[in-house]
Design a protein around this motif. Sequence first.
Motif, PDB file in Angstrom:
ATOM      1  N   THR A   1      93.975   6.502  13.941  1.00 29.04           N
ATOM      2  CA  THR A   1      94.134   6.861  12.597  1.00 29.04           C
ATOM      3  C   THR A   1      93.385   6.019  11.702  1.00 29.04           C
ATOM      4  OG1 THR A   1      96.458   7.788  13.078  1.00 29.04           O
ATOM      5  CG2 THR A   1      96.051   7.290  10.955  1.00 29.04           C
ATOM      6  N   ASP A   2      93.640   4.644  12.406  1.00 25.25           N
ATOM      7  CA  ASP A   2      92.995   3.702  11.276  1.00 25.25           C
ATOM      8  C   ASP A   2      91.374   3.971  11.152  1.00 25.25           C
ATOM      9  OD1 ASP A   2      95.322   2.360  10.797  1.00 25.25           O
ATOM     10  OD2 ASP A   2      94.788   0.938  12.220  1.00 25.25           O
ATOM     11  N   GLN A   3      90.811   4.480  12.232  1.00 25.30           N
ATOM     12  CA  GLN A   3      89.293   4.846  12.326  1.00 25.30           C
ATOM     13  C   GLN A   3      89.131   5.960  11.194  1.00 25.30           C
ATOM     14  OE1 GLN A   3      88.647   5.819  16.218  1.00 25.30           O
ATOM     15  NE2 GLN A   3      87.769   3.693  16.952  1.00 25.30           N
ATOM     16  N   LEU A   4      90.007   6.946  11.338  1.00 24.96           N
ATOM     17  CA  LEU A   4      89.902   7.943  10.354  1.00 24.96           C
ATOM     18  C   LEU A   4      89.838   7.384   8.992  1.00 24.96           C
ATOM     19  CD1 LEU A   4      89.671  11.098   9.815  1.00 24.96           C
ATOM     20  CD2 LEU A   4      92.062  11.024   9.890  1.00 24.96           C
ATOM     21  N   LEU A   5      90.725   6.644   8.487  1.00 22.86           N
ATOM     22  CA  LEU A   5      91.077   6.380   7.126  1.00 22.86           C
ATOM     23  C   LEU A   5      89.831   5.406   6.699  1.00 22.86           C
ATOM     24  CD1 LEU A   5      94.801   5.332   7.165  1.00 22.86           C
ATOM     25  CD2 LEU A   5      93.774   7.327   6.467  1.00 22.86           C
ATOM     26  N   GLN A   6      89.231   4.632   7.529  1.00 24.69           N
ATOM     27  CA  GLN A   6      88.072   4.037   7.219  1.00 24.69           C
ATOM     28  C   GLN A   6      86.487   4.845   7.003  1.00 24.69           C
ATOM     29  OE1 GLN A   6      88.136   0.713   9.847  1.00 24.69           O
ATOM     30  NE2 GLN A   6      90.129   0.075   8.984  1.00 24.69           N
ATOM     31  N   MET A   7      86.719   6.157   7.388  1.00 24.01           N
ATOM     32  CA  MET A   7      85.649   6.913   7.466  1.00 24.01           C
ATOM     33  C   MET A   7      84.917   6.787   5.976  1.00 24.01           C
ATOM     34  SD  MET A   7      86.500   9.783   9.787  1.00 24.01           S
ATOM     35  CE  MET A   7      84.849  10.066  10.848  1.00 24.01           C
ATOM     36  N   PRO A   8      83.709   6.630   5.855  1.00 25.83           N
ATOM     37  CA  PRO A   8      82.902   6.632   4.523  1.00 25.83           C
ATOM     38  C   PRO A   8      82.971   7.689   3.644  1.00 25.83           C
ATOM     39  CG  PRO A   8      81.495   5.655   6.308  1.00 25.83           C
ATOM     40  CD  PRO A   8      82.851   6.276   6.750  1.00 25.83           C
ATOM     41  N   PHE A   9      82.946   8.967   4.315  1.00 26.70           N
ATOM     42  CA  PHE A   9      83.351  10.160   3.438  1.00 26.70           C
ATOM     43  C   PHE A   9      84.845  10.301   2.866  1.00 26.70           C
ATOM     44  CE2 PHE A   9      85.401  12.323   7.043  1.00 26.70           C
ATOM     45  CZ  PHE A   9      86.276  13.257   6.487  1.00 26.70           C
ATOM     46  N   LEU A  10      85.555  10.077   3.536  1.00 28.99           N
ATOM     47  CA  LEU A  10      87.089   9.941   3.439  1.00 28.99           C
ATOM     48  C   LEU A  10      87.376   9.010   2.107  1.00 28.99           C
ATOM     49  CD1 LEU A  10      89.401  11.488   3.796  1.00 28.99           C
ATOM     50  CD2 LEU A  10      90.302   9.882   5.334  1.00 28.99           C
ATOM     51  N   GLU A  11      86.833   7.885   2.282  1.00 34.02           N
ATOM     52  CA  GLU A  11      86.628   6.573   1.161  1.00 34.02           C
ATOM     53  C   GLU A  11      85.971   7.322  -0.008  1.00 34.02           C
ATOM     54  OE1 GLU A  11      85.185   3.188   3.142  1.00 34.02           O
ATOM     55  OE2 GLU A  11      87.370   2.779   4.071  1.00 34.02           O
ATOM     56  N   ASP A  12      85.088   7.889   0.188  1.00 33.42           N
ATOM     57  CA  ASP A  12      84.274   8.405  -1.117  1.00 33.42           C
ATOM     58  C   ASP A  12      85.221   9.715  -1.762  1.00 33.42           C
ATOM     59  OD1 ASP A  12      82.059   6.838  -0.767  1.00 33.42           O
ATOM     60  OD2 ASP A  12      80.989   8.263   0.425  1.00 33.42           O
ATOM     61  N   MET A  13      85.859  10.329  -0.986  1.00 34.77           N
ATOM     62  CA  MET A  13      86.483  11.472  -1.498  1.00 34.77           C
ATOM     63  C   MET A  13      87.820  10.939  -2.131  1.00 34.77           C
ATOM     64  SD  MET A  13      88.037  14.552   0.872  1.00 34.77           S
ATOM     65  CE  MET A  13      86.538  14.950   1.676  1.00 34.77           C
ATOM     66  N   ALA A  14      88.202   9.899  -1.597  1.00 38.31           N
ATOM     67  CA  ALA A  14      89.514   9.333  -2.124  1.00 38.31           C
ATOM     68  C   ALA A  14      89.310   8.766  -3.700  1.00 38.31           C
ATOM     69  CB  ALA A  14      90.114   8.110  -1.513  1.00 38.31           C
ATOM     70  N   SER A  15      88.052   8.108  -3.768  1.00 38.98           N
ATOM     71  CA  SER A  15      87.619   7.527  -5.424  1.00 38.98           C
ATOM     72  C   SER A  15      87.565   8.738  -6.308  1.00 38.98           C
ATOM     73  CB  SER A  15      86.334   6.821  -5.198  1.00 38.98           C
ATOM     74  OG  SER A  15      85.348   7.658  -4.615  1.00 38.98           O
ATOM     75  N   VAL A  16      87.116   9.921  -5.837  1.00 41.24           N
ATOM     76  CA  VAL A  16      87.025  11.117  -6.647  1.00 41.24           C
ATOM     77  C   VAL A  16      88.026  11.678  -7.042  1.00 41.24           C
ATOM     78  CG1 VAL A  16      86.476  13.670  -6.628  1.00 41.24           C
ATOM     79  CG2 VAL A  16      84.811  11.810  -5.588  1.00 41.24           C
ATOM     80  N   TYR A  17      89.158  11.558  -6.195  1.00 35.42           N
ATOM     81  CA  TYR A  17      90.584  11.937  -6.579  1.00 35.42           C
ATOM     82  C   TYR A  17      91.574  10.984  -7.178  1.00 35.42           C
ATOM     83  CZ  TYR A  17      89.848  16.757  -4.092  1.00 35.42           C
ATOM     84  OH  TYR A  17      89.344  17.910  -3.679  1.00 35.42           O
ATOM     85  N   ARG A  18      91.110   9.610  -7.094  1.00 33.04           N
ATOM     86  CA  ARG A  18      91.858   8.562  -7.520  1.00 33.04           C
ATOM     87  C   ARG A  18      92.975   8.479  -6.587  1.00 33.04           C
ATOM     88  NH1 ARG A  18      90.929   7.946 -13.943  1.00 33.04           N
ATOM     89  NH2 ARG A  18      88.606   8.105 -13.724  1.00 33.04           N
ATOM     90  N   LYS A  19      92.944   8.454  -5.237  1.00 30.73           N
ATOM     91  CA  LYS A  19      94.033   8.312  -4.295  1.00 30.73           C
ATOM     92  C   LYS A  19      93.419   7.514  -3.156  1.00 30.73           C
ATOM     93  CE  LYS A  19      96.850  11.311  -6.420  1.00 30.73           C
ATOM     94  NZ  LYS A  19      98.197  10.867  -7.063  1.00 30.73           N
ATOM     95  N   THR A  20      94.399   7.266  -2.325  1.00 29.82           N
ATOM     96  CA  THR A  20      93.949   6.497  -1.123  1.00 29.82           C
ATOM     97  C   THR A  20      93.505   7.419   0.070  1.00 29.82           C
ATOM     98  OG1 THR A  20      96.027   6.355  -0.063  1.00 29.82           O
ATOM     99  CG2 THR A  20      95.693   4.534  -1.656  1.00 29.82           C
TER     100      THR A  20
END
Length: 82
Positions: A1-20
């Motif tokens: 799960t930690d690997q998934l949460l650190q994937m660059p596309f997910l971090e980019d997507m989170a910034s768009v939604y203003r979520k983690t």
Amino acid sequence: TDQLLQMPFLEDMASVYRKTPAQLILRWHLQRDTTPIPKASSKARLAENIDVFNFQLSDADMKEISSCDRKRFAVLNSEVFL
């Protein structure tokens, strides 16, 4: 799960939604009509886990997150009857 949460596309997507990233994964589960059971190590994390009902992921974002789905589940400290 930690690997998934650190994937660059997910971090980019989170910034768009203003979520983690974790909030996006919880929302992804909810939109798939599955029940996530998150853990919370603090009151702040608990509040973060609850703050997933005021947005919805786009179809494209749902598909992108789904591409990482490993089709696994875990049941901890319980009995499973099939």
